[in-house]
Design an enzyme around this catalytic site. Structure first.
Site, PDB file in Angstrom:
ATOM      1  N   GLU A 165     -39.845  44.469  -6.578  1.00 37.28           N
ATOM      2  CA  GLU A 165     -40.107  43.214  -7.272  1.00 37.28           C
ATOM      3  C   GLU A 165     -39.883  43.406  -8.772  1.00 37.28           C
ATOM      4  O   GLU A 165     -40.707  44.007  -9.461  1.00 37.28           O
ATOM      5  CB  GLU A 165     -41.543  42.767  -7.015  1.00 37.28           C
ATOM      6  CG  GLU A 165     -41.930  42.701  -5.548  1.00 37.28           C
ATOM      7  CD  GLU A 165     -43.430  42.844  -5.350  1.00 37.28           C
ATOM      8  OE1 GLU A 165     -44.190  42.044  -5.940  1.00 37.28           O
ATOM      9  OE2 GLU A 165     -43.842  43.779  -4.636  1.00 37.28           O
ATOM     10  N   HIS A 209     -40.080  38.418  -3.652  1.00 40.03           N
ATOM     11  CA  HIS A 209     -40.959  39.347  -2.931  1.00 40.03           C
ATOM     12  C   HIS A 209     -40.393  39.677  -1.545  1.00 40.03           C
ATOM     13  O   HIS A 209     -41.144  39.736  -0.564  1.00 40.03           O
ATOM     14  CB  HIS A 209     -42.349  38.734  -2.813  1.00 40.03           C
ATOM     15  CG  HIS A 209     -43.461  39.726  -2.678  1.00 40.03           C
ATOM     16  ND1 HIS A 209     -43.555  40.600  -1.611  1.00 40.03           N
ATOM     17  CD2 HIS A 209     -44.533  39.980  -3.459  1.00 40.03           C
ATOM     18  CE1 HIS A 209     -44.651  41.333  -1.744  1.00 40.03           C
ATOM     19  NE2 HIS A 209     -45.253  40.984  -2.869  1.00 40.03           N
ATOM     20  N   ASP A 211     -47.476  51.192  -4.480  1.00 39.11           N
ATOM     21  CA  ASP A 211     -47.698  49.793  -4.853  1.00 39.11           C
ATOM     22  C   ASP A 211     -47.918  49.779  -6.364  1.00 39.11           C
ATOM     23  O   ASP A 211     -49.004  49.474  -6.853  1.00 39.11           O
ATOM     24  CB  ASP A 211     -48.905  49.198  -4.114  1.00 39.11           C
ATOM     25  CG  ASP A 211     -49.044  47.695  -4.325  1.00 39.11           C
ATOM     26  OD1 ASP A 211     -48.104  47.081  -4.867  1.00 39.11           O
ATOM     27  OD2 ASP A 211     -50.098  47.137  -3.940  1.00 39.11           O
ATOM     28  N   ARG A 250     -50.564  40.965 -10.798  1.00 37.11           N
ATOM     29  CA  ARG A 250     -51.991  40.793 -11.067  1.00 37.11           C
ATOM     30  C   ARG A 250     -52.314  40.545 -12.541  1.00 37.11           C
ATOM     31  O   ARG A 250     -51.644  41.077 -13.425  1.00 37.11           O
ATOM     32  CB  ARG A 250     -52.769  42.021 -10.585  1.00 37.11           C
ATOM     33  CG  ARG A 250     -52.783  42.153  -9.067  1.00 37.11           C
ATOM     34  CD  ARG A 250     -53.374  43.474  -8.613  1.00 37.11           C
ATOM     35  NE  ARG A 250     -53.500  43.514  -7.165  1.00 37.11           N
ATOM     36  CZ  ARG A 250     -52.526  43.885  -6.337  1.00 37.11           C
ATOM     37  NH1 ARG A 250     -51.340  44.242  -6.817  1.00 37.11           N
ATOM     38  NH2 ARG A 250     -52.714  43.893  -5.038  1.00 37.11           N
ATOM     39  N   HIS A 274     -50.501  36.913  -7.995  1.00 38.34           N
ATOM     40  CA  HIS A 274     -49.391  35.993  -7.736  1.00 38.34           C
ATOM     41  C   HIS A 274     -49.776  34.539  -8.026  1.00 38.34           C
ATOM     42  O   HIS A 274     -49.365  33.618  -7.330  1.00 38.34           O
ATOM     43  CB  HIS A 274     -48.872  36.136  -6.306  1.00 38.34           C
ATOM     44  CG  HIS A 274     -48.318  37.490  -5.987  1.00 38.34           C
ATOM     45  ND1 HIS A 274     -47.593  38.235  -6.895  1.00 38.34           N
ATOM     46  CD2 HIS A 274     -48.371  38.238  -4.846  1.00 38.34           C
ATOM     47  CE1 HIS A 274     -47.231  39.381  -6.330  1.00 38.34           C
ATOM     48  NE2 HIS A 274     -47.697  39.412  -5.101  1.00 38.34           N
TER      49      HIS A 274
END
Length: 348
Positions: free
Chosen positions: A313, A178, A250, A82, A107
């Site tokens: 990631e 990803h 996350d 982001r 992304h």
């Protein structure tokens, strides 16, 4: 004689054909990668009994990847994760990006690298290199570049991913893969019984929109402490603000590799006996526990449920362009962006 290592993978919506390429090592491990998005589609790994199981989420054809928005197996660029406010400034010039995530950029916006057909530049039995030309202004970013992504499957059961590009202007480059991993098999339910170890003493807390606040916070005494290994399900629903904001894990962890290519994480299955080691030279890793999957139709008629996989990631920290205390994501004109990440698979 027909080449058994390349098969059709359907058509993109623009009518172009997509293909699926197989890499195989001497142990029988197989990786299937499509030129649609330079995407890892299937990854067959031997379990404790020697049986090959597919450990990544995916779709059956290119049309599935065009429809899907989870980023299964995606090569994400030009900037992963982001950017707050969907705006950047480089050398005093402001650039507007797509607001595709609550007013922020996720992304790189709507014209994703992973939804384009890449050119195959080199293909051998154990590796394949894809090329995507990204022109000046692509996705709103300055500078043109040719992004090369090489997948290599070695005989130590390691899938190596190598990113290379040289921009003709100062720009942001922050690539990642990803893939959604479930080491019990992509069709085996949740990963809450997987044990994860992260070589990280701190993480970057984010606000309700998952934009980092700029703080680098110790994991000590929090549900974010994976230094000694812990079950993903142990505290994923804890009464802890970062977890509540993210709907689970996350978040970006601050790695201790100091820019060296080194082991940064490990995931151990609870059923198959498969263990995955993660190596990178990048400063951060975003661990995402598929909190927003909701019976997503995938490969072979499987529906992927919430928390049915874990993503690791490797990348620069989210929104790094807006935080001077974060490692900088700017790649200067004429400099080479050159970074590697690897996923190695073992059995107990």
């Amino acid at each position: 004689m027909k080449d058994q290592t390349v098969t059709g993978f359907g058509k993109a919506k623009d009518g172009r054909d997509a293909y699926l390429y197989m890499l195989e090592n001497e142990n029988g491990m197989k990786a299937y990668i499509s030129d649609f998005g330079a995407t890892l589609v299937r990854l067959f790994v031997p379990d404790k009994d020697g049986k090959l199981i597919d450990v990544v989420h995916g779709y059956d054809d290119a049309a599935g990847y065009e429809r899907g928005d989870g980023g299964f197996g995606a090569t994400v660029g030009r900037n992963a994760n982001r950017i707050g406010g969907a705006q950047i400034e480089i050398n005093g010039v402001k650039y507007e990006l797509d607001k595709n995530d609550n007013g922020n950029n996720l992304h790189s916006g709507y014209d994703y690298y992973q939804k384009r057909i890449w050119e195959v530049k080199e293909r051998l039995a154990d590796r394949i290199t894809f090329l995507l030309h990204s022109p000046d202004g692509d996705q709103g970013y300055p500078g043109a570049l040719d992004m090369h992504v090489t997948y290599e499957l070695d005989d130590r059961n390691t899938l190596n991913i190598h990113y290379e590009a040289v921009p003709d202007q100062d720009t942001i480059i922050n690539m990642t893969n990803h893939s959604y991993f479930n080491l019990n098999g992509h069709d085996s339910g949740t990963v809450l019984g997987h044990t994860v170890t992260l070589h990280a003493d701190s993480f970057t807390p984010a606000d309700e929109q998952s934009i980092p606040t700029g703080e680098i916070r110790s994991v000590e005494g929090t549900p974010m402490d994976f230094r000694s290994g812990r079950l993903l399900g142990e505290e994923i629903d804890a009464d802890y603000e970062p977890l509540q904001f993210g709907g689970g894990y996350d978040h970006n962890w601050v790695l201790k590799n100091g820019g060296r290519f080194d082991k940064v994480a490990e995931v151990a299955s609870d059923k198959s006996g498969i263990k995955m080691e993660v190596y990178t030279d990048l400063p951060g890793v975003q661990m995402y526990t598929a909190n927003f999957l909701d019976n997503e139709p995938g490969k072979g008629g499987v529906s992927y449920i919430k928390r049915s996989a874990v993503c690791l990631e490797t990348q620069y920290y989210p929104d790094a362009i807006h935080h001077d205390n974060f490692p900088g994501p700017i790649c200067r004109k004429g400099e080479k962006y050159d970074t590697r990440t690897a996923y190695r698979f073992l059995t107990d």
